[in-house]
Design an enzyme around this catalytic site. Structure first.
Site, PDB file in Angstrom:
ATOM      1  N   THR A  14       0.838  -1.218   0.000  1.00 54.53           N
ATOM      2  CA  THR A  14       0.000   0.000   0.000  1.00 54.53           C
ATOM      3  C   THR A  14       0.867   1.260   0.000  1.00 54.53           C
ATOM      4  O   THR A  14       0.637   2.190  -0.779  1.00 54.53           O
ATOM      5  CB  THR A  14      -0.893   0.005   1.259  1.00 54.53           C
ATOM      6  N   ALA A  44      11.724  -3.395  -6.158  1.00 54.00           N
ATOM      7  CA  ALA A  44      11.848  -4.830  -5.877  1.00 54.00           C
ATOM      8  C   ALA A  44      10.616  -5.295  -5.113  1.00 54.00           C
ATOM      9  O   ALA A  44      10.223  -4.669  -4.125  1.00 54.00           O
ATOM     10  CB  ALA A  44      13.107  -5.105  -5.058  1.00 54.00           C
ATOM     11  N   LYS A 106       8.976   1.369  12.007  1.00 50.94           N
ATOM     12  CA  LYS A 106       9.224   1.734  13.421  1.00 50.94           C
ATOM     13  C   LYS A 106       9.681   0.549  14.250  1.00 50.94           C
ATOM     14  O   LYS A 106      10.466   0.697  15.183  1.00 50.94           O
ATOM     15  CB  LYS A 106       7.991   2.354  14.074  1.00 50.94           C
ATOM     16  N   VAL A 133       6.552   7.261  12.300  1.00 48.65           N
ATOM     17  CA  VAL A 133       5.770   7.695  13.476  1.00 48.65           C
ATOM     18  C   VAL A 133       4.599   8.559  13.003  1.00 48.65           C
ATOM     19  O   VAL A 133       4.803   9.581  12.350  1.00 48.65           O
ATOM     20  CB  VAL A 133       6.640   8.498  14.470  1.00 48.65           C
ATOM     21  N   GLU A 191      -4.649  -5.611  11.365  1.00 46.80           N
ATOM     22  CA  GLU A 191      -4.066  -6.758  10.677  1.00 46.80           C
ATOM     23  C   GLU A 191      -4.816  -8.023  11.117  1.00 46.80           C
ATOM     24  O   GLU A 191      -5.475  -8.038  12.156  1.00 46.80           O
ATOM     25  CB  GLU A 191      -2.600  -6.932  11.117  1.00 46.80           C
ATOM     26  N   LYS A 206       6.791   3.671  18.348  1.00 45.25           N
ATOM     27  CA  LYS A 206       6.753   5.076  17.908  1.00 45.25           C
ATOM     28  C   LYS A 206       7.106   6.016  19.059  1.00 45.25           C
ATOM     29  O   LYS A 206       7.846   6.995  18.890  1.00 45.25           O
ATOM     30  CB  LYS A 206       5.363   5.395  17.350  1.00 45.25           C
TER      31      LYS A 206
HETATM   32  N1  HSE Z   1      -0.903  -0.158  12.531  1.00 41.15           N
HETATM   33  C1  HSE Z   1      -0.661   1.241  12.671  1.00 41.15           C
HETATM   34  C2  HSE Z   1      -1.878   1.955  13.198  1.00 41.15           C
HETATM   35  C3  HSE Z   1      -0.304   1.918  11.381  1.00 41.15           C
HETATM   36  O1  HSE Z   1      -2.927   1.343  13.345  1.00 41.15           O
HETATM   37  O2  HSE Z   1      -1.780   3.136  13.460  1.00 41.15           O
HETATM   38  C4  HSE Z   1       1.117   1.774  11.054  1.00 41.15           C
HETATM   39  O3  HSE Z   1       1.918   2.170  12.101  1.00 41.15           O
END
Ligand code: HSE
Length: 437
Positions: A14, A44, A106, A133, A191, A206
């Site tokens: 993305t 790549a 991060k 961050v 995820e 972060k």
């Molecule tokens: N997974 C992170 C969030 C985005 O939900 O803010 C990438 O750091």
């Protein structure tokens, strides 16, 4: 005009495709600012066909990242693979080969940043990590450059959009954590394995990077206190709301007389504060510094083009600084390497906060008095209280107590003692509260 800076992009997900598209779309404006073109000449990715369907014919697509790293024509490598395994190898090899690096990773920097930045320094390479961050919010630049005249007192941020989305749903719809997580997953925020987000680890990565650049200290991730949102119940959000507060997952870095606090945990904050009203997957970072006072930075913390915005800003900085005297480049971690200090990173037991307590009790005379007398024994002062009408069948009720400031260790002792009362029926729920004064 200088020749175009040649860029190799590794990882075309993305953010990778967002970076390619954004650079192509705004190339003219970028060139007007920079006086030079930025050209992604190699990509790549394991899925070569997917990339070829998107990129122009003058961009070479390969499946092996090493082809980019070993190409002497490439000036900068963008690492957008994620994780700390292969990404560490790619970044290390790119620096060894004398390439500048831009990364959104991060997790990699929080855990291996010291080694990466040191080898970059030795190789006279730059490592840009603005996108790592708070996604598109230029918070690294703010803290490292914009506020360089200030002493940073504290930073407090909503720096994980997934958890903020979940907490917003729990607040607005009274959903359980599990329901809100399912919604976050179905909308693509979380995820499939959401552990790093919901356990606060992503926010701690972060927050550690912010603490390092705010205070000129080694990246403190291994000393950070990390508590996620999995134990939160929507009823605590409703009780907090009745008292005028919202519950948010905050990353906090704070300078104190005894050391630096680096912590991530759910937190009550006044519903009147700007940051309490940051909803959904948005991010926001508050910075309190001696000269400016409190300032706040708000925007999208994830997503293709928002993150690409920060990736390309790093490319522009690298293009500008590449031809400058190495000694005068902006230090990766904001402070000169020889000026890094190592104050104590405070254990959570040493941290002082106000607290929200929810205590399930038998509805009997003297229960409230016994709890408040334990708090008084520990010199913990009560700020506000809420008691629900008792359930007529079970004769149980819940007491909500907001305390004034207390050291965590002392609060823990008081909670442990309250827990021993026979009239306390369930584990005490404690959520820290911040006033940002
Ligand atoms: N997974 C992170 C969030 C985005 O939900 O803010 C990438 O750091």
């Amino acid at each position: 005009m200088l020749k175009p800076m040649q860029i190799g992009l590794i990882g075309f997900g993305t953010v990778g495709s967002g970076t390619y598209q954004l650079l192509k779309r705004n190339q003219h404006q970028i060139q007007r600012r920079l006086g030079r073109a930025l050209h992604i000449s190699m990509v790549a990715d394991l899925d070569v066909a997917k990339v070829k369907a998107v990129v122009d014919a003058d961009c070479k697509v390969v499946s092996d990242a090493q082809d980019i790293i070993s190409n002497p024509d490439i000036d900068v490598v963008i690492e957008l693979i994620g994780g700390y395994g292969f990404a560490l190898e790619v970044v290390s090899k790119a620096i060894e080969a004398g390439k500048h690096v831009v990364t959104a990773n991060k997790a990699l920097l929080a855990t291996h940043g010291e080694t990466i930045f040191e080898s970059a320094r030795q190789q006279q390479c730059m490592v840009g990590f603005e996108s790592s961050v708070a996604g598109g919010i230029p918070i690294i630049k703010v803290v490292r450059e914009g506020l360089a005249a200030n002493q940073i007192e504290w930073i407090a941020g909503i720096i994980n959009g997934t958890t903020n989305f979940i907490l917003t749903q729990m607040h607005e719809k009274s959903w359980t954590f599990a329901q809100a997580l399912e919604q976050a997953q179905s909308l693509g925020y979380a995820e499939a394995d959401p552990t790093f987000d919901i356990e606060g680890i992503d926010a701690a990565h972060k927050c550690s990077l912010l603490a390092a650049i705010a205070y000129g200290i080694p990246i403190p991730f291994s000393h950070a206190y990390v508590e996620g949102i999995t134990q939160l119940q929507s009823k605590d959000m409703q009780f907090a709301a009745q008292l005028g507060y919202r519950i948010k997952l905050l990353g906090i870095a704070k300078r104190t007389d005894t050391g630096v606090e680096v912590r991530v945990h759910p937190c009550l904050i006044s519903e009147r504060s700007l940051i309490a009203n940051v909803e959904g997957a948005m991010n926001a970072v508050m910075v309190h510094s001696d000269a400016l006072g409190t300032s706040m930075y708000y925007g999208k913390g994830a997503g293709g083009e928002p993150t690409a915005s920060a990736v390309i800003a790093d490319l522009i900085d690298i293009a500008r600084m590449a031809s400058t005297d190495v000694a005068n480049r902006i230090p990766h971690l904001a402070f000169q390497a020889q000026s890094i200090e190592s104050p104590a990173i405070l254990d959570i037991e040493q941290v002082t906060t106000c607290n929200y307590l929810r205590i399930a009790v038998a509805d009997q005379s003297g229960v409230l008095a016994s709890i408040t007398s334990i708090l008084a024994e520990h010199s913990i002062s009560v700020d506000a209280m809420l008691q629900q009408p008792a359930d007529s069948t079970s004769k149980q009720t819940e007491l909500i107590i907001l305390t004034h400031e207390a050291k965590e260790g002392v609060m823990n002792q008081a909670i442990a003692k309250i827990q021993t009362l026979s009239t306390v029926l369930m584990p005490v729920v404690r959520i820290r509260k911040e006033d940002f004064n």
